[in-house]
Motif scaffolding. Sequence first.
Motif, PDB file in Angstrom:
ATOM      1  N   SER A 114       0.801  -1.218   0.000  1.00 49.72           N
ATOM      2  CA  SER A 114       0.000   0.000   0.000  1.00 49.72           C
ATOM      3  C   SER A 114       0.835   1.270   0.000  1.00 49.72           C
ATOM      4  N   ALA A 115       2.058   1.230   0.577  1.00 52.21           N
ATOM      5  CA  ALA A 115       2.838   2.456   0.739  1.00 52.21           C
ATOM      6  C   ALA A 115       3.196   3.097  -0.591  1.00 52.21           C
ATOM      7  N   ASP A 116       3.394   2.291  -1.627  1.00 49.84           N
ATOM      8  CA  ASP A 116       3.695   2.848  -2.947  1.00 49.84           C
ATOM      9  C   ASP A 116       2.770   2.288  -4.026  1.00 49.84           C
ATOM     10  N   LEU A 117       1.640   1.706  -3.603  1.00 50.92           N
ATOM     11  CA  LEU A 117       0.712   1.068  -4.545  1.00 50.92           C
ATOM     12  C   LEU A 117       1.459   0.094  -5.447  1.00 50.92           C
ATOM     13  N   HIS A 177       6.059   0.112  -9.192  1.00 51.41           N
ATOM     14  CA  HIS A 177       5.943   0.887  -7.961  1.00 51.41           C
ATOM     15  C   HIS A 177       5.568   2.321  -8.298  1.00 51.41           C
ATOM     16  N   GLN A 178       4.621   2.880  -7.538  1.00 56.26           N
ATOM     17  CA  GLN A 178       4.223   4.265  -7.711  1.00 56.26           C
ATOM     18  C   GLN A 178       4.921   5.122  -6.646  1.00 56.26           C
ATOM     19  N   PRO A 221       9.020  12.465  -4.141  1.00 55.15           N
ATOM     20  CA  PRO A 221       9.016  12.702  -5.590  1.00 55.15           C
ATOM     21  C   PRO A 221       9.922  11.723  -6.317  1.00 55.15           C
ATOM     22  N   TRP A 222       9.547  11.384  -7.517  1.00 58.03           N
ATOM     23  CA  TRP A 222      10.337  10.514  -8.385  1.00 58.03           C
ATOM     24  C   TRP A 222      10.663   9.183  -7.699  1.00 58.03           C
ATOM     25  N   SER A 223       9.748   8.686  -6.896  1.00 58.87           N
ATOM     26  CA  SER A 223       9.993   7.416  -6.210  1.00 58.87           C
ATOM     27  C   SER A 223       9.316   6.251  -6.918  1.00 58.87           C
ATOM     28  N   ASP A 224       8.745   6.493  -8.087  1.00 56.19           N
ATOM     29  CA  ASP A 224       8.154   5.412  -8.868  1.00 56.19           C
ATOM     30  C   ASP A 224       9.223   4.763  -9.743  1.00 56.19           C
ATOM     31  N   PHE A 225       9.090   3.470  -9.971  1.00 57.41           N
ATOM     32  CA  PHE A 225      10.005   2.768 -10.865  1.00 57.41           C
ATOM     33  C   PHE A 225       9.404   1.403 -11.182  1.00 57.41           C
TER      34      PHE A 225
END
Length: 694
Positions: free
Chosen positions: A155-158, A184-185, A196-200
């Motif tokens: 849940s923390a980053d969907l 990861h979102q 910010p920019w923590s999706d990958f």
Amino acid sequence: MLLLLATLALAEEPATAPVLVVLGSREAVEPFDVARQVRSVDEDPLAFDVIERLESEPGVHMQRTHRGAGSPFLRGQVGPQNLVLADGLRHNLSTFRTGPNQYLNLVEPLGDSLEVLRGPSSVLYGTGAMGGVIAVRQTAVAPGQRVLATGRVASADLGVGATIVAEQAEGDHFVRLGLSAAEHQGLRTGSGKVAPWSDFARQGWLAHAGVGLGAHTVTATTRGVRLDDAGRTDALAEGDLRRYDNTDSLSSLSWRFEQGRTTLTTRVGAHLWSETQDRTGCATEGDRLADRAGCLEETAITGKSERRDRVSAGLASTQATLDLAPLRVVVGGEGQVERVASFRRDQAPGDDWVARDRGNFSPGSSFAVGGAFAHGELDAMSVGPGLVRLRGGARLSHYRVHAEDVPLPDGDGTVDDATTGLVGSASVSWLAPGLHAWAGAYQGYRAPNLEESTLFGPEESRFSVPNNRLRPERSDTAELGLRARTPAASGSVVLWASRTADALDDAPTTWQGATETADGLAYSHRTNVPGARYLGAEGELATTVGPIQARAHVAWTRGTLDLDDGSSPARRVPPVHGGGELSLAPARQPWRLSLFAAAAAPQRRLHPGDEADLRICATAPETATTWADLGQTCPGTDGWVELGIGGTTALTEQIRAIVEVRNLTDRAYHTHGSGIDAPGIDVRAAIHATWERR
């Protein structure tokens, strides 16, 4: 501290079916019998990658500079000071950064055994095995057919991810195929903000097949990982945003001959690695980014840079094992040759892209390392109820680095260096039923790599300048260990001390008479200092009382650099850290409940480089001002405690469900040296299914 460690008397596993590990001896043995701290890391269906599987391991301190990264500290050492092995071959490359990085995350343990050895082991594994060794290797494929599938969410980053492994073995033929994918979102941290920019995104693959021909077994393996759009924003306040794309593949062919007490194994492999780094400069106001949203939408761009590095490496290793009880001997050697291609282009606002003559590295740079070793083990005599076992060995290592047109401080030149070194190890053990005591002396050795000797460009909080006068690091470590187990409990405590000669450290330097770049980054280079001293203690404990199981672990490390004009704390040394778990698993019940915790003490001992590091000494979140900029002492990193609860249950004979809630208190914290805060409340769930036909 020693009293606490003795009380915790930490552990491997309570006595059950023995787990076999290869690290520590290069042959499969029970961890209890190894005179080192070696662990086989448990499977974790909730873990998205190898980083998450390791970050709760005893003695492993994980730093995260960005979401796709995670660099483990082992015995105070980080990056290329620790050796990563995949399928018995070296995974480390000469372009790997020394600090926190994403390279371990480019290894995908699909159907693998994952093992950790803490402490230097350069005799068995060569250059780079200074702090420890992390290895993935293929386990045996069981007869019949089997499919393992796992789906997971966070849940923390969907985050969503899935893994599937299919394998079949019939007679002397076997095959294993695996795929993994995760998305990861943006990460919600304990402060409630989304980093910010923590999706990958990340994908992995594996193909492993073999055939047995009597005493011979031939195996082919190929594995790889693609890491997409991993954003690094620890220098966000300075207007420096970066994205990384990595592709890593390692293919190998092995031949194993086993007859009687003799075993011979030979491997050859090819390692192909690439990295694209997109950097965006953004307008700043004072010590903060002027407009984060505008920058991300490219309305406040001050410049762009694209850097691409590619490494092609050929690898080979061989070893022979001879069991002449009470004497066992293993001899062997390996070699690795790398060639580097590097490109760079820049774009100023309103202008076209401009290609540069040199990227991070000089095109055509090469690196080669090789060595040969011999290691023996002798059951010497019986003393009381136990057996005295002697171990010892030596390795001759050689490395060579070559790069032309390197921008050295005194003008472009050639870096061409070669060094040969000898290391050794020796230990004595007393093995009795349920008890193992040992004392050992182990040497470590590490050759400077291309990143340290030839990199020219911004890196972390500094601008790296090449240095063609680097010498190898060499360490001497003394270790005392005690391990005990009963049917209901097991534990271990280890004390160690290490001295490194010619330790590599960052130091200020100049470039064309200037001490810093036009945008304020200080010029720095890697240099040898007289030495470094590390002390440490580690403990583990596991016990079972009826349906209740408990585990705990703690580790302490203290590092000091010896400089020409005094001494200073070593850089980014982890604080005291540990964790524990209390579980309820009633017999003949399909479920298990657990309470778990992780914690770290404050870290106030800081290297001068830490004082300038925004990940450690920024005066406030998302600012480019350090305490040193204000003429004040940096307070360092605060301690923290994270609590969680979880459970697992069997839905059917083939399907298992796992749920955990991590960071129950929504604590806002980050681990020492990390550039991104830890997740806030994180609900994890996974479904793990197994289908078998024998």
